[in-house]
Design an enzyme around this catalytic site. Structure first.
Site, PDB file in Angstrom:
ATOM      1  N   GLU A 149      -7.288  -2.206   5.379  1.00  0.00           N
ATOM      2  CA  GLU A 149      -7.312  -2.822   6.705  1.00  0.00           C
ATOM      3  C   GLU A 149      -6.148  -3.797   6.863  1.00  0.00           C
ATOM      4  O   GLU A 149      -5.548  -4.230   5.882  1.00  0.00           O
ATOM      5  CB  GLU A 149      -8.629  -3.556   6.936  1.00  0.00           C
ATOM      6  CG  GLU A 149      -9.183  -4.301   5.732  1.00  0.00           C
ATOM      7  CD  GLU A 149      -8.294  -5.367   5.160  1.00  0.00           C
ATOM      8  OE1 GLU A 149      -7.715  -6.142   5.957  1.00  0.00           O
ATOM      9  OE2 GLU A 149      -8.146  -5.433   3.926  1.00  0.00           O
ATOM     10  N   ILE A 200       0.829  -1.206   0.000  1.00  0.00           N
ATOM     11  CA  ILE A 200       0.000   0.000   0.000  1.00  0.00           C
ATOM     12  C   ILE A 200       0.865   1.257   0.000  1.00  0.00           C
ATOM     13  O   ILE A 200       0.523   2.258  -0.628  1.00  0.00           O
ATOM     14  CB  ILE A 200      -1.003  -0.006   1.188  1.00  0.00           C
ATOM     15  CG1 ILE A 200      -1.979   1.167   1.076  1.00  0.00           C
ATOM     16  CG2 ILE A 200      -0.284   0.012   2.527  1.00  0.00           C
ATOM     17  CD1 ILE A 200      -2.809   1.161  -0.178  1.00  0.00           C
ATOM     18  N   GLY A 242      -5.679  -6.854   0.344  1.00  0.00           N
ATOM     19  CA  GLY A 242      -6.250  -5.906   1.302  1.00  0.00           C
ATOM     20  C   GLY A 242      -5.377  -4.676   1.385  1.00  0.00           C
ATOM     21  O   GLY A 242      -4.743  -4.267   0.406  1.00  0.00           O
ATOM     22  N   GLU A 243      -5.333  -4.058   2.577  1.00  0.00           N
ATOM     23  CA  GLU A 243      -4.527  -2.868   2.867  1.00  0.00           C
ATOM     24  C   GLU A 243      -5.024  -1.618   2.135  1.00  0.00           C
ATOM     25  O   GLU A 243      -4.476  -0.542   2.303  1.00  0.00           O
ATOM     26  CB  GLU A 243      -3.050  -3.076   2.502  1.00  0.00           C
ATOM     27  CG  GLU A 243      -2.383  -4.249   3.180  1.00  0.00           C
ATOM     28  CD  GLU A 243      -0.930  -4.449   2.718  1.00  0.00           C
ATOM     29  OE1 GLU A 243      -0.406  -3.591   1.956  1.00  0.00           O
ATOM     30  OE2 GLU A 243      -0.317  -5.454   3.110  1.00  0.00           O
ATOM     31  N   GLY A 244      -6.035  -1.749   1.261  1.00  0.00           N
ATOM     32  CA  GLY A 244      -6.455  -0.635   0.423  1.00  0.00           C
ATOM     33  C   GLY A 244      -5.752  -0.608  -0.917  1.00  0.00           C
ATOM     34  O   GLY A 244      -5.872   0.371  -1.667  1.00  0.00           O
TER      35      GLY A 244
END
Length: 565
Positions: free
Chosen positions: A389, A311, A530-532
Site C-alpha cells: 500500500e 518494492i 510498507g509497499e509490500g
C-alpha cells in the site's frame, strides 16, 4: 368480478408510455415554454401518487430564473468533475463525452423535496425511509404523465443536495430527492441513451426475478471456505521422512504443510507471483497526523510506475510481477500510464474525525474492486499474491481499525508511521482518541471499515478474501496490510488458512496485531516501509519451502537409514 374500468387498448397505451419513458439529456431540449396548464397536469399526477399513511410528504419548487439555474449548474459542474474520477479509464473517457443534464437548456427546472412529518405517520414506524419512497412514486407518476403530454424530463442526480438547498433557501428539514429538467424535446430516443452508448446492458426479467426466496450462489459473495485438512497426514509423512532430523527445517516445514493443504497436493507449485500495491489518500491528514504532505502519495505512485521504489527493486530481484492500483489518490493521473490500474473510488476518504471515512456504497465498491483485480490476476495464472500500500495518513487509519477490532487503546496501536516526531506521535494519539470517542462501540466489521478505513485498505480487504476464495496463497505484509487482513478475517475467518505472514513491522502495533491473530511471521528485520516490501523479501523463503518438499530426497529414495530404523 368488478367491471373493467380500462379497456385492453388503454392498457396497451399505458404499456407504450412506460416503455417509451426517457431520461432526457440537455442537448435534446427545445426552448419552447411549458404552459401552466401542462405543468399543473404533470404536478397533479405527482400529487395523486401513493404515499405512506396518506402523508403526501412532497414539495415541488418550480425554477425558471436563469440566475438560480446557473447557480445549480455550477454545483453540477463541481460534482461532475469529482464523479469523473470514480470510473476506470475506459468508462472515464466515455463519461467525459456525455451530456448529463439540461439545467440551462430546459425552459424550467423542478426541485422535488421530501418534507418529513412532524407527527407519527401510519406505516412509517418501522421502515423510516418509506416517506422518501413515496416521493419517488410521485416522481414516477409525474414522469409518465409528462411523457403522455410529449414533455421530456431529465433527472439530475450529480448535485450536492445541501448546496441546492442553500441556493433555493429550502427549510433545513427538507430533503432533496430529485432535481428535474422539464421541456419539449427534439426527439424521444428509441432506447435509453445509456443503453445506446453501452454504458450498461439492459437486464432481462429473469435476471431480477426471484421466486419465493433468495438462493444466492457462492460466486456472488466473498465467502471463504476453510482449507481441508484431509491431506495433512500424507503431507506430514512426506515432510518427516525427508533426509533430515525430524523438524530440523523448522518454520519451512510448517510452511510447506500449509501450502500443500492450500493447494490440496503433495507437490505444490508457485506460479506467476504478483504483488498488488494499492494507493489512496486519507481525509484524516487534515488533523496533522503525518510528517509528510498528502502529495507524497501520488509522487510515490509515479515512482512505483517508474520502477524506482524499494518494492520495484525487490520484485525485480525475486521475479515477482507488480501491479499498482489507484484506489483513491487525490490526484488526476494522466491517461495512458503503463502499469497503473484505475479503481479510484474518490479523491481520498473523508476525515473520520468529522464523519465516517466512506459510505457503505463506497466500501462495497472497494471490496468488489479488490476482488475483481484478484480474479483477473488468477485468470492469468497467478496462485500466490501479496499486497502492499501507499497512502499518507494510512497508519492512522490502520491504528483506528486495529484499536476497534482488537479492542486496544489507541496508545497501544499508534506508531511513528512516516517518521513523525515524539510530539507528532502524541498528537496522533490524541486525534485517534477523540475520533474513536465520536462513534458508538461496534463489532460489525463493515461499520468499522467504512468509519475508519481507507480506500486502499478496503480494496486490500476485498482482494484478500477473493484470493483466499480462489485458493491462492496470500502473502500478508506489514502494519497497514495486516489492518486490512484484520477486516478480512473479521468478515471471513477462514481467510487465515490461506495467509502467510511475511514479517513483523517496526511499527509497535504490528506485533500486537500478530499476537491478536495468533500467528508468527517469517521475518523480523525492523522494516516499516510498507509497499509490500516484506512480502517481496519473504517470497524466496516460501519458494524454499516448496522446493524442499518437492525436490529433497527421502530416506527411502536416498538409501539413508533414518532414526526409526
Amino acid at each position: 368480478m368488478e367491471q373493467k374500468l380500462f379497456s385492453d387498448n388503454d392498457v396497451r397505451i399505458l404499456e407504450e408510455i412506460i416503455l417509451h419513458r426517457r431520461d432526457v439529456r440537455g442537448n435534446r431540449f427545445l426552448p419552447d415554454p411549458i404552459s401552466e396548464e401542462v405543468l399543473d397536469k404533470i404536478l397533479l399526477a405527482a400529487l395523486n401518487g401513493p404515499s405512506v399513511g396518506f402523508s403526501q410528504p412532497w414539495e415541488f419548487v418550480v425554477i425558471r430564473d436563469p440566475a438560480l439555474k446557473q447557480d445549480i449548474r455550477f454545483s453540477f459542474d463541481e460534482e461532475n468533475t469529482r464523479a469523473s474520477y470514480l470510473f476506470d479509464e475506459e468508462k472515464s473517457k466515455l463519461y467525459a463525452g456525455m451530456k448529463l443534464e439540461g439545467i440551462l437548456e430546459s425552459p424550467l427546472n423542478l426541485a422535488v423535496f421530501y418534507k418529513p412529518s412532524r407527527t407519527v405517520v401510519l406505516g412509517q414506524t418501522s421502515m423510516k425511509e418509506v416517506g422518501l419512497y413515496s416521493v419517488v412514486c410521485a416522481i414516477q407518476n409525474m414522469w409518465l404523465m409528462a411523457r403522455a403530454l410529449n414533455v421530456g424530463i431529465g433527472w439530475v442526480s450529480i448535485l450536492d443536495p445541501e448546496k441546492v438547498k442553500r441556493i433555493l433557501k429550502a427549510p433545513s428539514e427538507n430533503q432533496l430527492v430529485a432535481y428535474l429538467c422539464l421541456g419539449y424535446v427534439k426527439e424521444f430516443l428509441d432506447k435509453p441513451e445509456l443503453e445506446i452508448l453501452e454504458w450498461e446492458k439492459k437486464k432481462l426479467l429473469g435476471q431480477v426475478k426471484v421466486n419465493e426466496k433468495y438462493n444466492r450462489s457462492k460466486e456472488e459473495e466473498l465467502t471463504v471456505q476453510p482449507v481441508s485438512k484431509g491431506l495433512a497426514p500424507a503431507l506430514e509423512h512426506k515432510i518427516n521422512f525427508k533426509t533430515k532430523p525430524l523438524g530440523a527445517l523448522g518454520k519451512l516445514e510448517q510452511l510447506a504443510l500449509q501450502i500443500g493443504l492450500i493447494q490440496g497436493t503433495l507437490t505444490p507449485i508457485l506460479t506467476k507471483p504478483v504483488i498488488v500495491v494499492f494507493a489512496g489518500d486519507h481525509g484524516i491528514t487534515e488533523e496533522g497526523v503525518s510528517a509528510y504532505p498528502q502529495e507524497v502519495t501520488f509522487q510515490m505512485v509515479m515512482n512505483f510506475l517508474g520502477g524506482g521504489a524499494a518494492i520495484n527493486v525487490f520484485c525485480k530481484q525475486n521475479g515477482i510481477d507488480i501491479n499498482i492500483v489507484d484506489a483513491g489518490v487525490n490526484y488526476d493521473f494522466p491517461s495512458g500510464l503503463a502499469g497503473l490500474t484505475r479503481y479510484k473510488i474518490g479523491r481520498g476518504t473523508r476525515n473520520f474525525m468529522k464523519e465516517p471515512a466512506m459510505s457503505r456504497d463506497e466500501l462495497n465498491q472497494c471490496l468488489q474492486a479488490g476482488a475483481k483485480i484478484v480474479r483477473e490476476l488468477h485468470n492469468q495464472g497467478s496462485n500466490i499474491i501479496g499486497f502492499g500500500e501507499m497512502g499518507i495518513g494510512n497508519t492512522t487509519a490502520a491504528s483506528a481499525l486495529m484499536s476497534v477490532i482488537c479492542k486496544l487503546p489507541p496508545a497501544s496501536c499508534v506508531g511513528n508511521g512516516t517518521g513523525v516526531t515524539t510530539a507528532g506521535l502524541k498528537k496522533k494519539i490524541e486525534v485517534l482518541e477523540k475520533a474513536l470517542a465520536k462513534y458508538p462501540s461496534t463489532s460489525d466489521p463493515l461499520v468499522i471499515l467504512e468509519t475508519f478505513g481507507g480506500f486502499e485498505i478496503a480494496q486490500m480487504c476485498g482482494a484478500m478474501m477473493q484470493a483466499a476464495k480462489l485458493g491462492m496463497i496470500v502473502m500478508v505484509d506489514g502494519f497497514i496490510s495486516t489492518s486490512a487482513f484484520l477486516g478480512a478475517h473479521a468478515l471471513q475467518p477462514a481467510v487465515k488458512d490461506f495467509a502467510v505472514f511475511c514479517h513483523q513491522s517496526g511499527e509497535q502495533g504490528h506485533r500486537k496485531m500478530l499476537e491478536y491473530l495468533g500467528v508468527t511471521p517469517l521475518l523480523n528485520l525492523d522494516m516499516r516501509l510498507g509497499e509490500g516490501t516484506g512480502a517481496a523479501i519473504s517470497y524466496p523463503i516460501i519458494k524454499s519451502a516448496v522446493a524442499f518438499l518437492n525436490d529433497m530426497a527421502s530416506f527411502e529414495s536416498a538409501g539413508v537409514s533414518n532414526k526409526e530404523e
